[in-house]
Design an enzyme around this catalytic site. Structure first.
Site, PDB file in Angstrom:
ATOM      1  CB  CYS A   2      -0.729   0.041   1.468  1.00 51.02           C
ATOM      2  SG  CYS A   2      -1.624  -1.591   1.264  1.00 51.02           S
ATOM      3  NE  ARG A  50      -7.057  -3.933   1.610  1.00 51.22           N
ATOM      4  CZ  ARG A  50      -7.436  -5.339   2.046  1.00 51.22           C
ATOM      5  NH1 ARG A  50      -9.179  -4.823   1.486  1.00 51.22           N
ATOM      6  NH2 ARG A  50      -7.196  -6.093   2.224  1.00 51.22           N
ATOM      7  CB  SER A  52      -7.123  -5.962  -1.943  1.00 48.37           C
ATOM      8  OG  SER A  52      -7.739  -4.962  -1.445  1.00 48.37           O
ATOM      9  CB  ILE A  53      -1.923  -8.829  -0.860  1.00 51.42           C
ATOM     10  CG1 ILE A  53      -1.034  -7.422  -1.924  1.00 51.42           C
ATOM     11  CG2 ILE A  53      -1.412 -10.092  -0.942  1.00 51.42           C
ATOM     12  CD1 ILE A  53      -1.646  -8.265  -2.649  1.00 51.42           C
ATOM     13  CB  ILE A  54      -4.251 -10.456   3.277  1.00 50.66           C
ATOM     14  CG1 ILE A  54      -2.899 -11.355   2.626  1.00 50.66           C
ATOM     15  CG2 ILE A  54      -4.776 -11.357   4.259  1.00 50.66           C
ATOM     16  CD1 ILE A  54      -1.963 -11.669   4.053  1.00 50.66           C
ATOM     17  N   GLY A  76       2.334  -3.284   3.998  1.00 52.53           N
ATOM     18  CA  GLY A  76       3.811  -4.208   3.918  1.00 52.53           C
ATOM     19  C   GLY A  76       2.779  -5.615   3.963  1.00 52.53           C
ATOM     20  CD  GLU A  77       1.041  -8.262   3.073  1.00 53.00           C
ATOM     21  OE1 GLU A  77       0.279  -8.650   3.521  1.00 53.00           O
ATOM     22  OE2 GLU A  77       0.127  -7.820   1.286  1.00 53.00           O
ATOM     23  CG  ASP A 100      -0.777  -7.677   7.068  1.00 53.09           C
ATOM     24  OD1 ASP A 100      -2.037  -7.603   6.775  1.00 53.09           O
ATOM     25  OD2 ASP A 100      -0.125  -8.055   6.927  1.00 53.09           O
TER      26      ASP A 100
END
Length: 632
Positions: A2, A50, A52-54, A76-77, A100
């Protein structure tokens, strides 16, 4: 992945205009095309874009804790968020989302600033704690994710994932820092301890900063560092098994996503190792992407295709015309600050290709820094042996004298290009390695500058920060110190900046499993013999991967992305090279000697010498000044 931005008032908590925060975050729309949000409170404003990944439908940001005490924007992640979530739930925490971001909020509530040590991943976030009336800015251990900050004239601190987010704030001054110009000429990028603009900084990797309404901004605090001073024992077989375990865990943890996932595949050791371990962990074919060139001397796609066949990947390849210089202005705009790593262009092209097929791509970045894979590190280890044998009182006059008279022969076969080596041997280890890593050495920069600019620099020397880092490193020998400096200076300033900006420009999340901090800590403890043997760097990594990869992938000479800038600057960009000395914005700054620049350009265009690296640096500096609206 993001983009984040925000404003915080240190002192009197003045109202924050939500439209101003929105403009800052919207300048980062390429980092987060899937959604946006703004929140303001007394003296604070947070903005978010954003990707969107998770938890694609949930986890909007800015996100508030259930009790309303804390608010976060996060880029980040966190790869171990599920383990942390289970631990926190066992201690009474309740969650409303499946992502997360909320885990960071709960971790802060439970452990405060100590939560950083529990987060495994890449991140930059801003967390506002209303009870403590403070804003916490934090950046991941190795600086995978960026964070720019600026103190403004109204007493506020602004922050953003990229400089362009700060540029959207009307109070940001656009005055160049002369020290940053010297840094840029020395390294080819503006390192993390400085910014091209006065008053702008970057939160260092592995640091946090706490801002309070009732106090001036506190200095950043280091919360993680790399330690090369402690050696691991064990046989090669034991160390190899431990390395493979760390690599498998690092790759598996980075394969968690709710969107299509793949990998960059250059055909080199590191990306091939990542693809091998992805294939081992996946029931479905891994999606891989490669970029090649139409010129055989620059093309490595045959090795990428070989690895793709070996692991039956869903492989996508594209050839790039080596005359594709049309994206020069686009590249300059991506980075905001001047950035002269010419491999940024093919990196951007492979990101474009990857984004057509996936939203997340794993890369092989980090192994060279961690395991001593650069040729300069191997040379440095050998030079350190020579320094240990020949007294400094003899080395200086002998090698320094030879280096001074030896011609600079970039066109010659490698064994005859001894000038840099001789000058390096004349210096101590830190100064010698700085010369090996740098692009334009101090004496050459001094000849470029105008008298006025030389006075402005007032004795400043870009290499000093680098050599100080080496001399103060927690390390046992010269190779340790060189790798420490590469991980702390070169990696975040050049490699990670390149990958972040080029991937985010196309809305792609890049993940670096070989920069898992547990893997980095393991590598830092390896005996030198497990890193370098003879002229072979990354020895243990290559030895370990022989069970997966053929020798012609593991042991062929390192090439990397190559861009034919020398030809461009003699052909389609020759006019731009000439303009650097006369009509371009750079010429109007008065920083450089125009006659000197003109001679450098004409000598290159005529083919009498190869000045392509310097001219490319100057060209990208000129483009950056144009984008930033700086005239000196």
């Amino acid at each position: 992945m993001c983009g984040i931005a925000g404003i915080f008032h240190c002192g009197t908590p003045k109202p924050v205009d939500p439209e101003r925060v929105a403009r800052m975050s919207d300048a980062l729309a390429h980092r987060g095309p899937d959604g946006s949000g703004v929140w303001t409170g007394p003296g604070v404003g947070l903005g978010h874009r954003r990707l969107s990944i998770i938890d694609i439908e949930g986890s909007p940001q800015p996100m508030h804790s259930a009790d309303g005490r804390t608010t976060i924007v996060f880029n980040g992640e966190i790869y171990n968020f599920r383990e942390l979530r289970r631990e926190l739930e066992g201690q009474g925490a309740q969650f409303r989302t499946d992502g997360d971001t909320e885990v960071i909020l709960a971790a802060w509530s439970r452990w405060g600033i100590d939560c950083l040590n529990r987060l495994h991943g890449m991140f930059a976030f801003a967390l506002y704690d209303a009870h403590r009336r403070e804003l916490v800015l934090a950046r991941d251990r190795l600086g995978v994710k960026p964070l720019f900050t600026a103190q403004l004239s109204d007493g506020s601190v602004a922050f953003a994932s990229e400089l362009k987010g700060l540029l959207a704030h009307p109070l940001l001054r656009r005055e160049a820092d002369p020290h940053a110009i010297d840094d840029y000429l020395a390294w080819g990028y503006v390192p993390d301890h400085r910014s091209i603009l006065k008053g702008v900084g970057k939160l260092p990797a592995g640091h946090y900063q706490i801002l309070r309404h009732d106090a001036p901004p506190a200095a950043p605090v280091q919360w993680w560092d790399i330690d090369f001073s402690r050696r691991r024992g064990g046989s090669t077989a034991d160390l190899s098994a431990e390395l493979l375990h760390h690599m498998r865990e690092a790759v598996r943890s980075r394969m968690i996503a709710d969107v299509p996932l793949g990998a960059f595949l250059s055909g080199g050791v590191d990306s091939s190792a990542v693809v091998a371990l992805m294939a081992e962990s996946s029931a479905d074919p891994v999606t891989t992407c490669s970029i090649g060139f139409d010129v055989a001397a620059l093309d490595e796609t045959q090795y990428a295709e070989k690895v793709a066949r070996l692991f039956a990947t869903d492989h996508h390849a594209r050839s790039v015309d080596p005359d594709d210089f049309s994206a020069v202005d686009r590249i300059a705009g991506m980075f905001d600050e001047p950035f002269a790593d010419a491999s940024a262009l093919p990196t951007w092209r492979v990101c474009q290709l990857a984004r057509e097929n996936v939203t997340v791509a794993l890369s092989g970045d980090g192994a060279d820094e961690a395991f001593a894979g650069y040729r300069r590190q191997v040379f440095h280890a050998r030079e350190e042996q020579a320094r240990g044998i020949i007294p400094g009182g003899l080395r200086g006059p002998l090698f320094g004298g030879l280096g001074a008279i030896w011609p600079k022969a970039d066109w010659a076969p490698r064994p005859l290009r001894a000038k840099t080596t001789l000058l390096s041997l004349a210096a101590d280890g830190a100064d010698g390695y700085a010369r090996a890593v740098g692009v334009v050495p101090p004496e050459a920069r001094e000849r470029l500058y105008s008298d006025r600019f030389g006075r402005e620099l007032d004795g400043y020397r870009a290499e000093d920060a680098f050599t100080r880092l080496m001399r103060e490193a927690p390390a046992r020998n010269g190779l340790d110190r060189a790798q420490y400096a590469d991980l702390k200076f070169w990696l975040p300033g050049d490699i990670l900046t390149k990958v972040d900006r080029t991937s985010m420009n196309v809305g792609l999340e890049a993940r670096e499993p070989l920069l898992d901090h547990r893997l980095i800590e393991f590598a830092a403890g390896l005996p030198q013999r497990q890193r370098i043997r003879g002229r072979q760097g990354k020895w243990l990594l290559k030895h370990t991967m022989r069970r997966y990869l053929p020798d012609d992938v593991l042991f062929r000479p390192k090439q990397g992305f190559v861009t034919p800038i020398a030809q461009w600057l003699r052909g389609p960009l020759a006019g731009d090279a000439r303009a650097i000395a006369t009509g371009a914005r750079l010429a109007r700054t008065g920083w450089f000697d125009p006659e000197r620049l003109s001679r450098i350009a004409e000598s290159h265009i005529s083919g009498r010498s190869d000045n392509s690296r310097l001219l490319w640096q100057l060209l990208m500096l000129d483009r950056s000044l144009d984008n930033l609206g700086i005239s000196g």
